[in-house]
Design an enzyme around this catalytic site. Structure first.
Site, mmCIF file in Angstrom:
data_model
loop_
_atom_site.group_PDB
_atom_site.id
_atom_site.type_symbol
_atom_site.label_atom_id
_atom_site.label_comp_id
_atom_site.label_asym_id
_atom_site.label_seq_id
_atom_site.Cartn_x
_atom_site.Cartn_y
_atom_site.Cartn_z
ATOM 1 N N SER A 1 0.829 -1.204 0.000
ATOM 2 C CA SER A 1 0.000 0.000 0.000
ATOM 3 C C SER A 1 0.865 1.256 0.000
ATOM 4 O O SER A 1 0.377 2.362 0.179
ATOM 5 C CB SER A 1 -0.927 0.001 1.214
ATOM 6 O OG SER A 1 -0.170 -0.196 2.384
ATOM 7 N N SER A 2 2.180 1.058 -0.233
ATOM 8 C CA SER A 2 3.138 2.149 -0.089
ATOM 9 C C SER A 2 3.070 3.172 -1.222
ATOM 10 O O SER A 2 3.157 2.832 -2.406
ATOM 11 C CB SER A 2 4.543 1.521 -0.026
ATOM 12 O OG SER A 2 5.532 2.456 -0.368
ATOM 13 N N ASN A 3 2.938 4.443 -0.842
ATOM 14 C CA ASN A 3 2.992 5.531 -1.831
ATOM 15 C C ASN A 3 4.386 5.616 -2.438
ATOM 16 O O ASN A 3 4.544 5.900 -3.621
ATOM 17 C CB ASN A 3 2.652 6.872 -1.165
ATOM 18 C CG ASN A 3 1.213 6.915 -0.679
ATOM 19 O OD1 ASN A 3 0.301 6.514 -1.397
ATOM 20 N ND2 ASN A 3 1.004 7.390 0.538
ATOM 21 N N CYS B 1 6.560 3.153 -2.990
ATOM 22 C CA CYS B 1 6.777 2.116 -4.015
ATOM 23 C C CYS B 1 6.023 2.449 -5.305
ATOM 24 O O CYS B 1 6.514 2.179 -6.398
ATOM 25 C CB CYS B 1 6.373 0.745 -3.494
ATOM 26 S SG CYS B 1 7.430 0.206 -2.137
#
Ligand code: PLP
Length: 319
Positions: A63-65, A67
């Site tokens: 859910s990483s912005n 990445c």
């Protein structure tokens, strides 16, 4: 290809509990839904292109912005990208779908094996004749700090051209790189801002110590003299609003997200900006209850995460 990062729109949002609240819309920076990760990744990719690397490895949850932006920039530059991701936090989110869509390889591993898996991936790529570049999770490090020193410069410019002076700056603090940059920026520019980071997960003393270490590392690299005690006093890492931890939904944040969207058309999310905005309103309410409420000019830095707003919406409607 390196995206342009123009100054993010800043404007007066509302008056709340006697405070004039301004917002700086880093979420509207024009690459891959912007956010603080776009600012940081821009500088990492400048370094990547200068270093002659031909592939990228980074770390983060699905859910990483961070990445998402890194996978997007890698795709835009025709570079293979591998994301090392902890299996425990593997969730289907819009960011995860975007990361897949950019063609990044995702290598899942138990969270305890992250460091080893990163080394193994870099070794494998080198053996295959590639020159990989590793970007630390969240864009942590002096380049990430530099990105927010530049943001502090934009804030100072906004003050000068609009004849206002901010007393306090609020935002969501995770790895603390954004906070380190704003603290270094206020120090270098001689601005008296109280830089108030709202922790979204980490607890003190560790959380605040990491911010302080990043501040010192950056100032050392720039050969700036500083008094360690005053620098330590400039780090306010507030861990009272972490709720159930990283990415967990929170009833307080959810209510705040709905109200802020309805009232100001400003999208927030449950992991980062919703928590920070809620915390800011709580802090004002506490100060008023304690008889310390006074008129102030406050800046909320919207650090991005628009795809997470839509995850929130989807979870709300249950569709
Ligand atoms: C990563 C992130 C943060 C935290 O930034 P750090 O520099 O890691 O402290 C805050 N808000 C959003 C939307 C983020 O994606």
């Amino acid at each position: 290809m390196l995206p342009e990062i123009p100054a993010a729109p800043t404007y007066r949002l509302c008056t709340l509990n006697g405070k004039d609240i301004y917002v700086k819309r880093d979420d509207l920076l024009p690459f891959s839904f912007g956010g603080n990760k776009a600012r940081k990744a821009r500088l990492f990719f400048e370094d990547i292109l200068n270093s002659g690397a031909d592939s990228v490895v980074t770390y983060g949850s699905g859910s990483s912005n961070h990445c998402r932006v890194v996978a997007n920039l890698a795709a835009a530059n025709g570079m293979p990208c591998t994301v090392i991701s902890p299996r425990e936090s593997d969730r289907d989110t819009f960011n995860a779908q975007l990361i897949h869509g950019f063609g990044a390889g995702i290598r899942l591993c138990p969270v305890a094996d992250v460091a080893r898996t990163i080394e193994d991936e870099l070794d494998r790529m080198r053996e295959a004749g590639r020159r990989p570049y590793f970007i630390p999770g969240g864009g942590h490090g002096n380049l990430g700090t530099e990105a927010y020193v530049r943001c502090a410069e934009e804030i100072a410019e906004y003050e000068s051209s609009n004849g206002i002076a901010f007393d306090r700056i609020f935002f969501a603090s995770g790895t603390g790189t954004t906070q380190a940059g704003l603290v270094c920026g206020s120090w270098l520019l001689g601005r008296p801002w109280r830089v108030h980071g709202i922790s979204i997960a980490r607890k003190n003393p560790r959380g605040g110590d990491i911010v302080l270490a990043s501040v010192k590392e950056y100032l050392k690299e720039k050969n700036v003299c500083f008094d360690p005690e005053s620098i330590a006093k400039a780090v306010h890492f507030d861990d009272r609003f972490t709720d159930a931890g990283y990415g967990a939904s929170s009833a307080y944040a959810a209510e705040c997200i709905r109200t802020v969207m309805r009232s100001y058309g400003l999208p927030l999310d449950e992991t980062y900006t919703g928590k920070a905005f809620f915390a800011m309103t709580q802090i004002f309410a506490e100060e008023i209850a304690g008889g310390e409420g006074r008129p102030e000019t406050v800046l909320f830095v919207h650090t991005g995460g628009t795809p997470l707003f839509f995850d929130f919406l989807l979870n709300q409607t249950g569709r």
